[in-house]
Design a protein around this motif. Structure first.
Motif, PDB file in Angstrom:
ATOM      1  N   LEU A 125      -6.516   5.464   8.334  1.00 43.50           N
ATOM      2  CA  LEU A 125      -5.429   4.615   7.852  1.00 43.50           C
ATOM      3  C   LEU A 125      -4.715   3.971   9.025  1.00 43.50           C
ATOM      4  O   LEU A 125      -4.465   4.615  10.041  1.00 43.50           O
ATOM      5  CB  LEU A 125      -4.427   5.448   7.044  1.00 43.50           C
ATOM      6  N   MET A 179      -2.968  -0.509   5.817  1.00 41.10           N
ATOM      7  CA  MET A 179      -1.880  -0.442   4.843  1.00 41.10           C
ATOM      8  C   MET A 179      -0.810  -1.460   5.240  1.00 41.10           C
ATOM      9  O   MET A 179      -0.068  -1.256   6.194  1.00 41.10           O
ATOM     10  CB  MET A 179      -1.301   0.971   4.793  1.00 41.10           C
ATOM     11  N   THR A 229      -5.379   2.609  -2.115  1.00 38.01           N
ATOM     12  CA  THR A 229      -5.607   3.045  -0.736  1.00 38.01           C
ATOM     13  C   THR A 229      -6.224   4.434  -0.694  1.00 38.01           C
ATOM     14  O   THR A 229      -7.186   4.692   0.044  1.00 38.01           O
ATOM     15  CB  THR A 229      -4.280   3.031   0.037  1.00 38.01           C
ATOM     16  N   ALA A 253       0.799  -1.229   0.000  1.00 33.00           N
ATOM     17  CA  ALA A 253       0.000   0.000   0.000  1.00 33.00           C
ATOM     18  C   ALA A 253       0.829   1.274   0.000  1.00 33.00           C
ATOM     19  O   ALA A 253       0.257   2.366  -0.023  1.00 33.00           O
ATOM     20  CB  ALA A 253      -0.929   0.010   1.218  1.00 33.00           C
ATOM     21  N   SER A 254       2.152   1.176   0.003  1.00 27.60           N
ATOM     22  CA  SER A 254       2.967   2.387   0.134  1.00 27.60           C
ATOM     23  C   SER A 254       3.399   2.990  -1.191  1.00 27.60           C
ATOM     24  O   SER A 254       3.995   4.075  -1.216  1.00 27.60           O
ATOM     25  CB  SER A 254       4.210   2.101   0.991  1.00 27.60           C
TER      26      SER A 254
END
Length: 312
Positions: free
Chosen positions: A74, A50, A38, A29-30
């Motif tokens: 998040l 995440m 996301t 998710a980064s």
């Protein structure tokens, strides 16, 4: 009189439903497709877990998202899909929480890596792209079963028809090729998604398994092309067929949120070039081979020590 267009001909991120109250786990998710997915999910009110390999990189990504979306819900957690011990350390606490996961998006992946082994002794691309997600999906299954409209979306590649699997050589020691190993892992993703849905249906589970592929999307993964030939191929294909990552994320978002999508669906671009038109597309051989899918499943169960528990 003009012919009305179908949903898939017009579907964009603007068509995402209100996702308030839903909890969605996104691996990788980064950056790339995972980060865009996301952002879009959080913008519609979803609580997004995440799952990232590098927590520092993940913190930077989450910080950027919170600047864009101050109300974004998040949660950052460490996950290295290469290592089955890391999968267990990530999944078991999450699975034990009272709040269930509603959707798991198996997005993370590595590509065209030099030969190396996972801590458990398996070729890294097969281990990360398939075995890690296989283990994660089964470990989170009980949590997903308690979720609302639960589903697992596994990201494959349009290259899967060229994949080959040597299930007697999981260490990739015989004639290793980074490109062949990557495409084989994407075939494994496709076979897994279809076989998982077949088994879920047979067990009476409310969870659906779906597949998605972004087409040729320009993402950081393409930077992994190492040889001059690989870089040339990526550059040429990207120039002809490539879409930006925002469009590449649409099939993932479609598969994760469209309400009436049947289990086992394979979502991708419905045309090769031009603006993304996400929707169900047919699977082709060898991803439709039930015997190969069962064999891969059996091997994956043996390697991970996990089995799909029927619904009580």
């Amino acid at each position: 009189m003009s012919t009305p267009r179908t949903r898939s001909e017009t579907w964009t991120a603007d068509d995402l439903p209100d996702l308030s109250g839903r909890r969605i786990v996104v691996t990788g998710a980064s950056s790339g497709l995972g980060l865009i997915t996301t952002r879009q999910l959080a913008a519609r009110g979803a609580s997004v877990v995440m799952a990232v390999r590098d927590l520092a990189k993940g913190e930077r990504a989450a910080s950027t998202l919170r600047e864009l979306l101050p109300a974004a819900d998040l949660e950052l957690r460490a996950l290295d899909l290469l290592d089955l011990d890391s999968v267990r350390a990530f999944a078991d606490p999450l699975a034990g929480e009272e709040r269930p996961a509603d959707v798991l998006i198996n997005n993370a992946g590595i590509a065209t890596q030099p030969h190396r082994l996972s801590p458990q002794g398996y070729e890294s691309q097969f281990a990360t792209n398939h075995l890690g997600h296989f283990a994660l999906s089964l470990r989170l299954m009980e949590s997903l079963t308690r979720g609302t409209d639960p589903r697992i979306v596994t990201v494959t590649s349009a290259l899967y028809p060229w994949g080959r699997l040597d299930l007697d050589d999981l260490a990739g020691e015989r004639g290793y090729s980074p490109g062949r190993a990557y495409v084989g892992s994407k075939l494994a993703n496709a076979l897994f998604g279809v076989e998982l849905d077949r088994r879920l249906r047979a067990s009476g589970s409310p969870v659906r398994s779906l597949l998605a592929h972004p087409g040729m999307a320009r993402t950081p993964m393409q930077d992994n092309a190492r040889t001059p030939v690989e870089r040339l191929v990526v550059a040429v294909i990207g120039a002809v067929l490539g879409r930006d990552a925002e469009q590449g994320a649409l099939p993932l978002l479609y598969a994760a949120t469209v309400p009436d999508l049947p289990g086992g669906s394979y979502v991708g671009p419905q045309r090769r070039t031009g603006r993304m038109r996400p929707g169900p597309v047919p699977l082709v051989p060898p991803a439709d081979d039930p015997a190969l899918a069962r064999r891969l499943w059996d091997v994956s169960e043996r390697v991970t020590g996990l089995r799909l528990t029927p619904v009580a």
